[in-house]
Design an enzyme around this catalytic site. Structure first.
Site, short mmCIF file in Angstrom:
data_model
loop_
_atom_site.label_atom_id
_atom_site.label_comp_id
_atom_site.label_asym_id
_atom_site.label_seq_id
_atom_site.Cartn_x
_atom_site.Cartn_y
_atom_site.Cartn_z
N ASN A 13 0.84 -1.20 0.00
CA ASN A 13 0.00 0.00 0.00
C ASN A 13 0.88 1.25 0.00
O ASN A 13 2.10 1.15 0.01
CB ASN A 13 -0.95 -0.03 1.20
CG ASN A 13 -0.18 -0.12 2.50
OD1 ASN A 13 0.58 0.78 2.84
ND2 ASN A 13 -0.36 -1.22 3.22
N ILE A 69 -2.40 -7.80 14.15
CA ILE A 69 -1.35 -7.65 15.18
C ILE A 69 -1.87 -6.83 16.36
O ILE A 69 -1.72 -7.21 17.53
CB ILE A 69 -0.11 -6.96 14.56
CG1 ILE A 69 0.36 -7.74 13.32
CG2 ILE A 69 1.01 -6.81 15.58
CD1 ILE A 69 1.34 -6.99 12.45
O1 C5P Z 1 -8.94 -2.88 11.06
P1 C5P Z 1 -8.00 -1.88 10.46
O2 C5P Z 1 -7.00 -2.51 9.53
O3 C5P Z 1 -8.68 -0.70 9.82
O4 C5P Z 1 -7.22 -1.29 11.72
C1 C5P Z 1 -6.13 -0.44 11.58
C2 C5P Z 1 -5.24 -0.61 12.77
O5 C5P Z 1 -4.96 -2.00 12.98
C3 C5P Z 1 -3.90 0.05 12.59
O6 C5P Z 1 -3.44 0.52 13.84
C4 C5P Z 1 -3.00 -1.09 12.07
O7 C5P Z 1 -1.65 -0.86 12.41
C5 C5P Z 1 -3.58 -2.29 12.78
N1 C5P Z 1 -3.53 -3.56 12.01
C6 C5P Z 1 -2.77 -4.61 12.48
N2 C5P Z 1 -2.72 -5.80 11.81
C7 C5P Z 1 -3.44 -5.98 10.69
C8 C5P Z 1 -4.22 -4.92 10.19
C9 C5P Z 1 -4.25 -3.71 10.87
O8 C5P Z 1 -2.11 -4.46 13.52
N3 C5P Z 1 -3.37 -7.14 10.04
#
Ligand code: C5P
Length: 413
Positions: free
Chosen positions: A210, A307
């Site tokens: 991205n 994560i």
């Molecule tokens: O659910 P979403 O992806 O919109 O949430 C964004 C938050 O979740 C951000 O803080 C991002 O760093 C974290 N995130 C994560 N692992 C993922 C996807 C998003 O830690 N696989």
């Protein structure tokens, strides 16, 4: 590592003989990794030419509040927002008097009123002028408003007198600028920040990723370090210089970021998840470069581990802050994320319209369980500092609540 890496410093120069030292100061600031833009008062241009400062800063020099061409290129409000720190060196007695009265009749004084960035002022004047009660009152007013004074030094003066009022030397001003941004509010606190994109390879040469530049996460890591925390930055692939005194763990994929973050999550006090982790990865990774075919191909995608949610679900989680990049329904989606992932805080930003991903500037809406705060459009460095202020306040509140909770004792019957 450079102590001012990626920092944007607006250097204001006013009309005193010490203005010649600003040329050297500009060089020293750039040596430390800062990006420098210079604003000169008309009187300053009598002592040193804008061309000199333009060559040394690598940016056009701004002198005039009412210059249409300059305002069209980068207006005074834009300059005020651009700066992470404003430094006026040298600051004359006249400039200090105007600043203390909130005047805005030239570009530099208008900028000083319009900026939300920390303001540092290095006075330079004749010793009698410095010691005059009028100047002393003005200086006291500036300090009462939170403006940092750098110097002045004492010694021989250009006017032939001896006493206080000399501009600090550039090699004294630079460390003072670095030190002025530092506090010890998070001394002894371990902060982990994730930043940047992840790459999910589909074959040895192609990946899904991205537009994240990592700038917000790097700025947050720097702000945490400047607050005295010991900081680990788990970073996806970016092109940014590592912040000084921050331990950087480089990762590529979401799985690697997951392992690196989870390995340390239990021992950290605050986790700030600014990484744009890929939500999906290819179910299979081809061992060799996939051959182009006449027909289209389909990729089968699977979810990557969340994560942030995993960290927040730990038995004894750190204070956990997530980011939410949204193109619509910002408040609703951010609050849902806060509740669903059981976070302590969410910093939500609207992406698009030149904000958010891959951009220098951002605006944040910060939500926690029983409150919220808007941080208006600003540079990511400044926003990171403002966000950290909110995090520190909430973290302190939470840790003091926890220490006041009565101890739970097991009663067996
Ligand atoms: O659910 P979403 O992806 O919109 O949430 C964004 C938050 O979740 C951000 O803080 C991002 O760093 C974290 N995130 C994560 N692992 C993922 C996807 C998003 O830690 N696989």
């Amino acid at each position: 590592m450079k102590s001012l890496a990626n920092q944007r410093i607006l250097l204001g120069i006013t009309g005193g003989i010490a203005a010649y030292k600003s040329a050297e100061l500009t060089r020293r600031l750039r040596d430390q990794g800062a990006e420098v833009r210079v604003v000169m008062t008309p009187a300053a241009t009598e002592f040193i030419t804008p061309l000199t400062l333009q060559a040394l800063s690598g940016n056009p020099v701004h002198t005039d509040l009412l210059d249409h061409a300059a305002e069209a290129a980068m207006g005074h409000i834009e300059l005020a927002r651009w700066a992470d720190t404003v430094v006026v060196a040298p600051a004359t007695a006249n400039f200090i008097a105007r600043l203390s009265n909130g005047m805005a009749d030239d570009l530099l004084s208008a900028l000083c009123l319009a900026t939300a960035a920390p303001l540092l002022v290095a006075p330079a004047m004749n010793q009698q002028m410095w010691q005059n009660p009028a100047t002393q009152e003005n200086v006291a007013r500036l300090q009462a408003r939170g403006i940092t004074l750098l110097g002045p030094a004492s010694g021989d003066q250009a006017c032939g007198e001896t006493g206080p009022g000399r501009l600090l030397e550039p090699d004294e001003i630079v460390p003072a600028i670095i030190a002025a941004g530092r506090t010890s509010r998070l001394a002894g606190v371990k902060v982990m920040v994730s930043a940047g994109p992840t790459r999910e390879f589909i074959d040895p040469v192609r990946y899904l990723s991205n537009r994240s530049s990592g700038r917000m996460g790097y700025a947050v890591a720097r702000a945490a370090e400047q607050s005295g925390a010991s900081v680990t930055l788990v970073s996806g692939p970016v092109t940014l210089a590592p912040p000084a005194r921050v331990r950087v763990v480089e990762v590529v994929s979401a799985a690697q970021m997951h392992d690196s973050v989870l390995a340390e999550a239990r021992s950290c006090d605050i986790f700030i998840s600014a990484a744009a982790v890929a939500d999906y990865r290819s179910r299979e990774k081809a061992p060799q470069k996939m051959k182009k075919r006449d027909a289209g191909i389909s990729l089968s995608l699977e979810k990557t581990p969340d994560i942030l949610a995993e960290v927040a679900a730990l038995a004894n989680p750190p204070f956990t802050v997530g980011f939410a990049a949204e193109t619509e329904n910002l408040a609703r989606n951010a609050k849902q994320k806060l509740a669903k992932k059981n976070l302590d805080m969410v910093a939500a930003n609207r992406v698009g319209d030149g904000l958010g991903f891959d951009s220098d500037r951002n605006a944040l809406e910060v939500y926690w369980r029983d409150g919220s705060q808007s941080l208006g459009t600003a540079s990511k460095e400044l926003l990171a500092r403002q966000l950290l202020e909110i995090i520190v306040a909430r973290y302190r509140e939470q840790t003091s609540e926890q220490s006041h909770k009565p101890a739970v004792t097991e009663v067996s019957d």
